[in-house]
Motif scaffolding. Structure first.
Motif, PDB file in Angstrom:
ATOM      1  N   MET A  66       0.813  -1.221   0.000  1.00 58.71           N
ATOM      2  CA  MET A  66       0.000   0.000   0.000  1.00 58.71           C
ATOM      3  C   MET A  66       0.842   1.264   0.000  1.00 58.71           C
ATOM      4  SD  MET A  66      -3.281  -0.617   2.338  1.00 58.71           S
ATOM      5  CE  MET A  66      -4.060  -2.222   2.456  1.00 58.71           C
ATOM      6  N   ARG A  67       0.360   2.219  -0.794  1.00 58.69           N
ATOM      7  CA  ARG A  67       0.988   3.546  -0.779  1.00 58.69           C
ATOM      8  C   ARG A  67      -0.050   4.601  -0.409  1.00 58.69           C
ATOM      9  NH1 ARG A  67       4.323   1.941  -5.601  1.00 58.69           N
ATOM     10  NH2 ARG A  67       6.453   1.691  -4.820  1.00 58.69           N
ATOM     11  N   CYS A  68      -1.063   4.782  -1.277  1.00 57.66           N
ATOM     12  CA  CYS A  68      -2.025   5.867  -1.020  1.00 57.66           C
ATOM     13  C   CYS A  68      -3.092   5.464  -0.006  1.00 57.66           C
ATOM     14  CB  CYS A  68      -2.681   6.323  -2.318  1.00 57.66           C
ATOM     15  SG  CYS A  68      -3.849   5.126  -3.010  1.00 57.66           S
ATOM     16  N   GLY A  69      -3.462   4.201   0.021  1.00 57.95           N
ATOM     17  CA  GLY A  69      -4.499   3.731   0.948  1.00 57.95           C
ATOM     18  C   GLY A  69      -5.889   4.205   0.582  1.00 57.95           C
ATOM     19  N   GLY A  92      -7.269   3.909  -2.926  1.00 55.73           N
ATOM     20  CA  GLY A  92      -7.772   3.430  -4.211  1.00 55.73           C
ATOM     21  C   GLY A  92      -7.308   4.211  -5.418  1.00 55.73           C
ATOM     22  N   ILE A  93      -6.197   4.922  -5.324  1.00 59.95           N
ATOM     23  CA  ILE A  93      -5.753   5.760  -6.442  1.00 59.95           C
ATOM     24  C   ILE A  93      -4.508   5.206  -7.136  1.00 59.95           C
ATOM     25  CG2 ILE A  93      -4.778   8.025  -7.037  1.00 59.95           C
ATOM     26  CD1 ILE A  93      -6.635   9.218  -4.917  1.00 59.95           C
ATOM     27  N   CYS A  94      -3.489   4.821  -6.358  1.00 61.26           N
ATOM     28  CA  CYS A  94      -2.181   4.525  -6.962  1.00 61.26           C
ATOM     29  C   CYS A  94      -2.108   3.144  -7.619  1.00 61.26           C
ATOM     30  CB  CYS A  94      -1.078   4.661  -5.923  1.00 61.26           C
ATOM     31  SG  CYS A  94      -1.069   3.346  -4.680  1.00 61.26           S
ATOM     32  N   GLY A  95      -2.930   2.214  -7.184  1.00 57.84           N
ATOM     33  CA  GLY A  95      -2.952   0.881  -7.789  1.00 57.84           C
ATOM     34  C   GLY A  95      -1.870  -0.063  -7.289  1.00 57.84           C
ATOM     35  N   SER A  96      -1.043   0.378  -6.341  1.00 53.13           N
ATOM     36  CA  SER A  96       0.083  -0.475  -5.921  1.00 53.13           C
ATOM     37  C   SER A  96      -0.369  -1.707  -5.142  1.00 53.13           C
ATOM     38  CB  SER A  96       1.079   0.330  -5.082  1.00 53.13           C
ATOM     39  OG  SER A  96       0.507   0.678  -3.850  1.00 53.13           O
ATOM     40  N   CYS A  97      -1.590  -1.670  -4.592  1.00 54.86           N
ATOM     41  CA  CYS A  97      -2.028  -2.779  -3.735  1.00 54.86           C
ATOM     42  C   CYS A  97      -2.883  -3.791  -4.486  1.00 54.86           C
ATOM     43  CB  CYS A  97      -2.804  -2.230  -2.543  1.00 54.86           C
ATOM     44  SG  CYS A  97      -4.347  -1.425  -3.026  1.00 54.86           S
ATOM     45  N   LEU A 152      -8.457  -3.934  -5.462  1.00 51.66           N
ATOM     46  CA  LEU A 152      -7.499  -3.111  -4.730  1.00 51.66           C
ATOM     47  C   LEU A 152      -7.672  -3.439  -3.253  1.00 51.66           C
ATOM     48  CD1 LEU A 152      -7.984   0.326  -6.544  1.00 51.66           C
ATOM     49  CD2 LEU A 152      -6.100  -1.308  -6.828  1.00 51.66           C
ATOM     50  N   CYS A 161      -6.663  -1.925  -0.571  1.00 53.06           N
ATOM     51  CA  CYS A 161      -6.995  -0.808   0.318  1.00 53.06           C
ATOM     52  C   CYS A 161      -8.454  -0.406   0.213  1.00 53.06           C
ATOM     53  CB  CYS A 161      -6.098   0.389   0.037  1.00 53.06           C
ATOM     54  SG  CYS A 161      -6.443   1.211  -1.531  1.00 53.06           S
TER      55      CYS A 161
HETATM   56  S1  FES Z   1      -2.691   1.695  -1.854  1.00 51.77           S
HETATM   57 FE1  FES Z   1      -3.030   2.968  -3.579  1.00 51.77          FE
HETATM   58  S2  FES Z   1      -4.660   1.956  -4.616  1.00 51.77           S
HETATM   59 FE2  FES Z   1      -4.417   0.820  -2.800  1.00 51.77          FE
END
Ligand code: FES
Length: 278
Positions: free
Chosen positions: A228-231, A233-238, A244, A246
Motif C-alpha cells: 500500500m501507498r495511497c491507501g 484506491g488511487i495509486c494501484g500499488s495494492c 485493490l 486498500c
Molecule cells: S494503496 Fe493505492 S490503490 Fe491501494
C-alpha cells in the motif's frame, strides 16, 4: 469492482489527523501496541486499517487491534525502518492517522472459528470482542513461531477462563500450547463443524484454509496484504487480482479469494513486480 463514494465521510476518513500516543505496550520481543485517542477510528469494523504516519519516516498501513471508549490500538512488529521507528515511540510522541479504511470482517452469530498466525492475530483480537458482542460460540486458534513471539495469548486465556471463548495456541517448536501449526488445529475444528471461518496470517495458512472451506462449503473471510501507498484506491500499488486491497479489502470473502487466485502463491512487491510467496 466497487468504487468509493467521494462524500464528506470519505474526506474525513482520509484527512490526516495528528495525534499523540496515549499508551504503549510491549507485546513480545519485537511487537508493540500503540494506543491513541481517535473518535473517528473508534467507529470501525475489525479488519479495517489505519494509515499511520511516522513523522520524517513513512506512512504505513496497520490493522486496528483494539477499540474501546474513544481509544484505538494498532499493533506493529518491528521488521523495517518505519515499523522499528514506530515501535520505539513513547507516550506523548506525535503520529498521524488516516482511517478507518477498507472493508472489514462481517460480524455474525453462530459458531465462529477465528484462525490467526503471527502478527496476523492483531485484527482478530478486535474481532473476538465484536463477535462476543453479538453472541454465539467463538473458537480462537492462534499460531506462532515460538513462545517468545506470542501476542495477546494472556488476554485470550483470560476470556477462555471466563468461559467466553474456546482458545488454543500452536507453536512450531512446541514451546507453548500444541506443537503444531495453526492449520493443524483449525482443520480439526473445521471437521467438528463451524458456521464461519475468519483468517488473518501468512498467506500459505490462508490458502490452505481456503481450500478446506471450499471442500466443506463453509463460509470464510480472510484479511490479505497488498503493497500500500495511497491507501485510498488511487495509486494501484495494492492490486491483487481484479481488486485493490486498500479499497475492496483487506478482508475478502471466499468467492473473492478464489477470484484473486494468487493468494498464497505470489504478490506484487514494492517494485511492482510479482514476487513468489512459496
Ligand atoms: S494503496 Fe493505492 S490503490 Fe491501494
Amino acid at each position: 469492482m466497487s468504487v468509493y463514494p467521494i462524500d464528506r465521510a470519505f474526506l474525513d476518513r482520509h484527512r490526516r489527523r495528528i495525534t499523540r500516543i496515549y499508551e504503549r505496550r510491549s507485546e513480545c520481543v519485537d511487537t508493540v501496541s500503540l494506543y491513541i485517542p481517535d473518535g473517528l477510528a473508534t467507529d470501525s469494523t475489525p479488519g479495517q486499517f489505519l494509515m499511520v504516519w511516522i513523522p520524517g519516516v513513512d506512512e504505513i498501513p496497520l490493522s486496528i487491534s483494539y477499540v474501546d471508549d474513544g481509544i484505538v490500538g494498532v499493533t506493529v512488529r518491528g521488521i523495517g525502518e518505519a515499523t522499528r521507528t514506530l515501535c520505539s515511540l513513547q507516550p506523548g510522541d506525535t503520529i498521524g492517522v488516516r482511517g478507518p479504511l477498507g472493508r472489514g470482517f462481517t460480524i455474525r452469530g453462530g459458531k465462529s472459528l477465528i484462525v490467526g498466525g503471527g502478527i496476523g492475530v492483531a485484527p482478530l483480537r478486535y474481532l473476538v470482542y465484536k463477535l462476543l458482542d453479538v453472541g454465539g460460540d467463538v473458537y480462537v486458534i492462534f499460531g506462532f513461531r515460538d513462545r517468545s513471539h506470542m501476542i495477546f495469548v494472556e488476554e485470550m486465556n483470560r476470556l477462555s477462563s471466563k468461559g467466553l471463548i474456546e482458545f488454543y495456541v500452536a507453536t512450531e517448536d512446541g514451546s507453548y500450547g500444541f506443537k503444531a501449526t495453526a492449520y493443524d488445529l483449525a482443520s480439526s475444528a473445521i471437521d467438528e463443524g463451524v458456521d464461519m471461518v475468519y483468517v488473518c496470517g501468512p498467506e500459505a495458512l490462508t490458502r490452505k484454509i481456503l481450500m478446506l472451506c471450499l471442500e466443506r462449503d463453509i463460509p470464510m473471510e480472510a484479511s490479505v496484504e497488498g503493497y500500500m501507498r495511497c491507501g485510498m484506491g488511487i495509486c494501484g500499488s495494492c492490486v491483487r487480482g481484479i481488486y485493490l486491497v486498500c479499497r475492496d479489502g483487506p478482508v475478502f470473502d471466499r468467492s473473492k479469494l478464489v477470484e484473486i487466485g494468487e493468494i498464497g502463491l505470489r504478490r506484487r512487491g514494492a517494485s511492482g513486480i510479482m514476487e513468489p510467496l512459496l
